[in-house]
Design a protein around this motif. Structure first.
Motif, short mmCIF file in Angstrom:
data_model
loop_
_atom_site.label_atom_id
_atom_site.label_comp_id
_atom_site.label_asym_id
_atom_site.label_seq_id
_atom_site.Cartn_x
_atom_site.Cartn_y
_atom_site.Cartn_z
N GLN A 101 17.75 21.17 52.88
CA GLN A 101 18.46 19.98 52.43
C GLN A 101 19.23 20.26 51.14
O GLN A 101 20.38 19.83 50.97
N THR A 102 18.61 21.00 50.22
CA THR A 102 19.26 21.33 48.96
C THR A 102 20.50 22.19 49.20
O THR A 102 21.56 21.97 48.60
N ILE A 103 20.36 23.18 50.08
CA ILE A 103 21.50 24.06 50.37
C ILE A 103 22.62 23.27 51.04
O ILE A 103 23.80 23.47 50.75
N LEU A 104 22.26 22.36 51.95
CA LEU A 104 23.28 21.54 52.61
C LEU A 104 24.06 20.71 51.59
O LEU A 104 25.29 20.64 51.63
N THR A 105 23.32 20.07 50.68
CA THR A 105 23.97 19.29 49.62
C THR A 105 24.94 20.16 48.83
O THR A 105 26.07 19.75 48.52
N VAL A 146 30.66 22.03 47.65
CA VAL A 146 31.59 23.13 47.38
C VAL A 146 32.73 23.17 48.38
O VAL A 146 33.90 23.32 48.01
N TYR A 147 32.41 23.03 49.67
CA TYR A 147 33.41 23.29 50.71
C TYR A 147 33.90 22.03 51.43
O TYR A 147 34.87 22.09 52.20
N ILE A 175 33.65 22.93 56.34
CA ILE A 175 32.55 23.68 56.96
C ILE A 175 31.71 22.83 57.90
O ILE A 175 30.61 23.23 58.30
N ASN A 176 32.19 21.66 58.28
CA ASN A 176 31.40 20.75 59.11
C ASN A 176 30.83 21.41 60.37
O ASN A 176 29.69 21.17 60.76
N LYS A 177 31.62 22.25 61.02
CA LYS A 177 31.18 22.86 62.28
C LYS A 177 30.22 24.02 62.08
O LYS A 177 29.54 24.42 63.03
N VAL A 178 30.18 24.57 60.88
CA VAL A 178 29.37 25.78 60.66
C VAL A 178 28.31 25.59 59.57
O VAL A 178 27.60 26.54 59.23
N LYS A 179 28.17 24.38 59.04
CA LYS A 179 27.34 24.21 57.85
C LYS A 179 25.86 24.52 58.09
O LYS A 179 25.19 25.08 57.21
N THR A 224 28.73 34.50 50.01
CA THR A 224 28.66 33.16 50.58
C THR A 224 30.06 32.60 50.83
O THR A 224 30.32 31.98 51.88
N ASP A 225 30.94 32.82 49.86
CA ASP A 225 32.33 32.38 50.01
C ASP A 225 32.98 33.00 51.25
O ASP A 225 33.67 32.32 52.02
N THR A 226 32.73 34.29 51.42
CA THR A 226 33.30 35.00 52.57
C THR A 226 32.77 34.43 53.88
O THR A 226 33.53 34.20 54.83
N LEU A 227 31.48 34.20 53.94
CA LEU A 227 30.87 33.64 55.14
C LEU A 227 31.41 32.23 55.43
O LEU A 227 31.75 31.90 56.57
N ALA A 228 31.46 31.40 54.39
CA ALA A 228 31.88 30.02 54.58
C ALA A 228 33.30 29.93 55.13
O ALA A 228 33.61 29.02 55.92
#
Length: 276
Positions: free
Chosen positions: A124-128, A133-134, A138-142, A180-184
């Motif tokens: 949950q924290t990571i999702l928030t 940030v994005y 990133i809705n489809k890959v979050k 993380t930026d690259t992945l996102a």
């Protein structure tokens, strides 16, 4: 310091040096300078003590990471997330090593339930964080990105631990922000999809029950001597059952306990309960 906290602090030193199995209750009580009777007033067994230590560690880490994500500007949020995580890893390296070395001892149903809970809190924290940030990009890959971030943390932590490497927290934080930026921005085929999101939302909507929070406060009060912390908790306990105090007063009462590390988890639960 309460008797329970003393036992936890001292036993952790013994466990780090000797391991779980090789450390007896007698050794713990001798090291603490207390009787076995005093030990069993706080913990029913050594196993219960071990679960309490792991629970306490996960509580501290969860609160620190959640706080860094909720209070940091979006431009820096990824950096402070990783920095907080690896700073805790560095600070508690001996305990992390102990857990990895003797984890099979601790895999009982109670602990597994707790670990699942903390894992979902981390999700949950990571999702928030990544939504801040994005945004919608990133809705489809979050949900897939959540697991990728956890994989980066686990992979690097294991590598550093097994190779007994000293490391620069700032450097690893900046490096993982870049990854993380690259992945996102690059993920096009997510493995974890909206199906997980439905289950995830159910957890997000959950709160610690009023009764559980009330009893946790009662247990904490019983361990305290006369102090401003005890008086504040008594008033907060009353506020849970019969809300009468102004919002500002409740905030002040929580402020009275928030700077004490042993109350960090309780402070976190209270802020969630009162929606601060």
């Amino acid at each position: 310091m309460s008797k329970k906290q003393l036992i936890m602090d001292k036993s952790l030193e013994l466990f780090a040096n000797q391991g779980f199995e090789a450390t007896s209750v007698q050794q713990i009580t001798d090291y603490c300078g207390i009787s076995k009777g005093a030990f069993y007033l706080s913990f029913k067994s050594k196993d219960e003590l071990i679960v309490a230590l792991i629970d306490h560690f996960m509580q501290q880490l969860t609160v620190d990471i959640d706080l860094s994500v909720r209070t940091t500007k979006s431009d820096d949020i990824l950096y402070y997330f990783y920095h907080t995580t690896f700073q805790a890893f560095l600070k508690h390296a001996n305990f992390v090593k102990l857990l990895m070395k003797e984890q099979t001892h601790s895999l009982n149903d109670e602990l597994l339930t707790k670990m699942r809970y903390y894992d979902r809190k981390t999700d949950q924290t990571i999702l928030t964080m990544i939504e801040k940030v994005y945004g919608e990009a990133i809705n489809k890959v979050k949900y897939d990105l959540i697991f990728a971030i956890k994989g980066l943390i686990n992979g690097y932590s294991s590598y550093l631990l097994f190779n007994r490497m000293e490391f620069d927290v700032d450097l690893i934080s900046r490096s993982l922000v870049e990854k993380t930026d690259t992945l996102a921005r690059s993920i096009t085929i997510p493995f974890i999809t909206e199906d997980y999101g439905n289950m995830f939302q159910q957890f997000h909507d959950e709160k610690v029950s009023e009764d559980d929070l009330y009893h946790l406060i009662e247990e904490t009060i019983d361990e305290l001597g006369e102090s401003i912390e005890k008086e504040s908790l008594i008033l907060l306990k009353e506020q849970i059952r019969t809300p009468t105090y102004h919002h500002a007063i409740v905030i002040g009462l929580i402020e009275n306990i928030k700077n004490h590390s042993q109350y960090k988890w309780l402070t976190y639960l209270l802020t969630k309960h009162f929606d601060f």
